[in-house]
Design a protein around this motif. Sequence first.
Motif, PDB file in Angstrom:
ATOM      1  N   HIS A 204       0.804  -1.224   0.000  1.00 11.37           N
ATOM      2  CA  HIS A 204       0.000   0.000   0.000  1.00 11.37           C
ATOM      3  C   HIS A 204       0.839   1.277   0.000  1.00 11.37           C
ATOM      4  N   LEU A 205       2.098   1.173   0.428  1.00 16.36           N
ATOM      5  CA  LEU A 205       2.951   2.351   0.563  1.00 16.36           C
ATOM      6  C   LEU A 205       4.405   1.917   0.498  1.00 16.36           C
ATOM      7  N   VAL A 206       5.227   2.748  -0.141  1.00 12.95           N
ATOM      8  CA  VAL A 206       6.684   2.556  -0.120  1.00 12.95           C
ATOM      9  C   VAL A 206       7.298   3.764   0.575  1.00 12.95           C
ATOM     10  N   VAL A 207       8.175   3.510   1.529  1.00 12.01           N
ATOM     11  CA  VAL A 207       8.961   4.573   2.173  1.00 12.01           C
ATOM     12  C   VAL A 207      10.399   4.388   1.719  1.00 12.01           C
ATOM     13  N   THR A 208      10.902   5.364   0.965  1.00 17.42           N
ATOM     14  CA  THR A 208      12.212   5.211   0.348  1.00 17.42           C
ATOM     15  C   THR A 208      13.292   6.001   1.068  1.00 17.42           C
ATOM     16  N   SER A 209      14.501   5.482   1.029  1.00 14.38           N
ATOM     17  CA  SER A 209      15.649   6.250   1.493  1.00 14.38           C
ATOM     18  C   SER A 209      15.881   7.405   0.531  1.00 14.38           C
ATOM     19  N   PRO A 210      16.388   8.549   1.022  1.00 14.64           N
ATOM     20  CA  PRO A 210      16.440   9.750   0.182  1.00 14.64           C
ATOM     21  C   PRO A 210      17.336   9.636  -1.043  1.00 14.64           C
ATOM     22  N   GLY A 211      18.374   8.830  -0.977  1.00 10.06           N
ATOM     23  CA  GLY A 211      19.282   8.749  -2.112  1.00 10.06           C
ATOM     24  C   GLY A 211      18.745   7.951  -3.290  1.00 10.06           C
ATOM     25  N   TRP A 212      17.640   7.238  -3.105  1.00  6.82           N
ATOM     26  CA  TRP A 212      17.083   6.428  -4.183  1.00  6.82           C
ATOM     27  C   TRP A 212      16.479   7.325  -5.259  1.00  6.82           C
ATOM     28  N   ARG A 213      16.923   7.124  -6.482  1.00  6.42           N
ATOM     29  CA  ARG A 213      16.396   7.916  -7.593  1.00  6.42           C
ATOM     30  C   ARG A 213      15.045   7.361  -8.047  1.00  6.42           C
ATOM     31  N   PRO A 214      14.214   8.203  -8.632  1.00  4.99           N
ATOM     32  CA  PRO A 214      12.910   7.728  -9.122  1.00  4.99           C
ATOM     33  C   PRO A 214      13.020   6.638 -10.181  1.00  4.99           C
ATOM     34  N   THR A 215      14.207   6.499 -10.786  1.00  2.55           N
ATOM     35  CA  THR A 215      14.404   5.475 -11.814  1.00  2.55           C
ATOM     36  C   THR A 215      14.736   4.107 -11.240  1.00  2.55           C
ATOM     37  N   ALA A 216      14.891   3.991  -9.925  1.00  4.49           N
ATOM     38  CA  ALA A 216      15.150   2.692  -9.315  1.00  4.49           C
ATOM     39  C   ALA A 216      13.990   1.747  -9.632  1.00  4.49           C
ATOM     40  N   PRO A 217      14.273   0.498 -10.032  1.00  6.78           N
ATOM     41  CA  PRO A 217      13.191  -0.422 -10.457  1.00  6.78           C
ATOM     42  C   PRO A 217      12.058  -0.530  -9.452  1.00  6.78           C
ATOM     43  N   LEU A 218      12.379  -0.594  -8.164  1.00  7.92           N
ATOM     44  CA  LEU A 218      11.338  -0.731  -7.153  1.00  7.92           C
ATOM     45  C   LEU A 218      10.382   0.468  -7.165  1.00  7.92           C
ATOM     46  N   LEU A 219      10.943   1.656  -7.342  1.00  5.07           N
ATOM     47  CA  LEU A 219      10.130   2.868  -7.331  1.00  5.07           C
ATOM     48  C   LEU A 219       9.370   3.042  -8.642  1.00  5.07           C
ATOM     49  N   VAL A 220       9.961   2.595  -9.745  1.00  7.82           N
ATOM     50  CA  VAL A 220       9.250   2.608 -11.021  1.00  7.82           C
ATOM     51  C   VAL A 220       8.030   1.707 -10.941  1.00  7.82           C
ATOM     52  N   GLN A 221       8.201   0.529 -10.363  1.00  4.84           N
ATOM     53  CA  GLN A 221       7.072  -0.399 -10.225  1.00  4.84           C
ATOM     54  C   GLN A 221       5.992   0.190  -9.322  1.00  4.84           C
ATOM     55  N   ALA A 222       6.413   0.879  -8.274  1.00  6.36           N
ATOM     56  CA  ALA A 222       5.428   1.521  -7.395  1.00  6.36           C
ATOM     57  C   ALA A 222       4.618   2.551  -8.167  1.00  6.36           C
TER      58      ALA A 222
END
Length: 492
Positions: free
Chosen positions: A89-107
């Motif tokens: 339901h929610l992803v909490v990301t570390s600040p250095g992760w870019r929006p292009t990271a696969p996990l965040l793209v999938q989100a």
Amino acid sequence: MGGEPVTLDWIASADRLSPWREATVVVAGLGTSGYAAADGLMALGAGRIVVLDEADTPANRDKAELLRALDVEVTLGAGATGTLPEGVHLVVTSPGWRPTAPLLVQAAERGVPVWGEVELAWRMMQPDRVVPWLGITGTNGKTTTTNMLESMLLAAGLKAAAVGNVGRPIIEAILDEVDYDVFAVELSSFQLHWSDTLALHSAAVLNLQADHLEWYAHEDDPYAAYAADKAKIYERVTHSCVYNVADPATEKMVEEADVTEGARAIGFRLEVPAPSMLGVVDDLLVDRAFVEQRRDSAMPLAELSDVRPFAPHNVENALAAAALARSFGVPPQAVAQGLRDLEIGDHRIQTVAEGGGVRWVDDSKATNPHAAASSMRAFDSIVWIAGGQAKGTSFDHLVTTYGPKLKGAVLLGVDRAVIAGALARHAPDVPVIVIDNGETGAMAEAVAAAAGLASPGDTVLLAPGCASRDMWTGYDARGRDFTEAARARAQD
């Protein structure tokens, strides 16, 4: 891989009192902020917490063991972050992760919200446990200004803490048993990128120069994207938006911000201040913003000698910190006392050795060209040690501006050729020595080369203008190597 969209209607407006037991939350990264995020989610009572990190290090294994004992799921190692689990339901990301990271793209593809630890911290205080935030961002000077602000707040007798990008996660402070009056919050562009509902009491953007452009490389205009993230600190501010009069980009951010009605624009500058500004008169830092008769009078806050180390950019930092403190009602005497009480950390324009008429100054914290330029403003005749990871930035403006001060330059690190090119174009008469050694021992070579270029009255300045992780574990390790070599050289 795509999965079916899974939504909870309350997530968009979630706060401390939301039914977190219904939520499955992924924490991306087990660094300082990731561990704090997991801790915060446990405090909220999240139903399922999953922590993912590619780094299977001893430190991460220790944290994972602690979290697993508290029923948090942790996966470490190569491929751990390649696929977003189902039912999230929610992803909490570390600040250095870019929006292009696969996990965040999938989100993004699944419509799963992505927050940073800062956003989670803000939500954790709503609606009934809000501690006011005084926020600071900018390309350079954030940590020093945040520490100055904390010191002023403490001098005023307030229960305050410096948190955020300064090193201590905000969530950690929220979970303290201390009933804080106010937080001094350092916010990086990365942290602001992943934050969307902050409404700070007051906020300052110290300056804006190109930095971290590699993080924004996926954008059509990386610099504009970086600036837009910095500008988010002013959104919804309730009291004061503090800007740098000498940096028009910061004033434009205030003009364009959607602030809470009644919020003020407060400038700072190294000159006599106009109304609604802080500035310098003779040897005093003065306030013409938070005084009743600001049209024709100013309130003395501190002496220039209270600012340590003394350098023009550090006076600007002090003025910005004072503006934020004054916006929160801190009396003038506490501003001065806070500056005097402050112990500045190492590697920030720190004189580490003197000998043979030559001063050796460690400003390893200057990790971009603008920070290096700030150092150069403070000295007249410089042998410059520079280089490292340039992060896509240019040194042309710096060399054009400060080339006349340079007696010589010693370059090292992976992007040394970038700086060498700028010197060749704009200061071709400056002697340049290039150190090709890619190991940390290169610093001793650089110091020896700088000693050969320096004469009595010169300052050998380590202001790399670059990040350090091509050769060192951080700017502090680089500074320590410089200090050790400089002290040995000064004693010869």
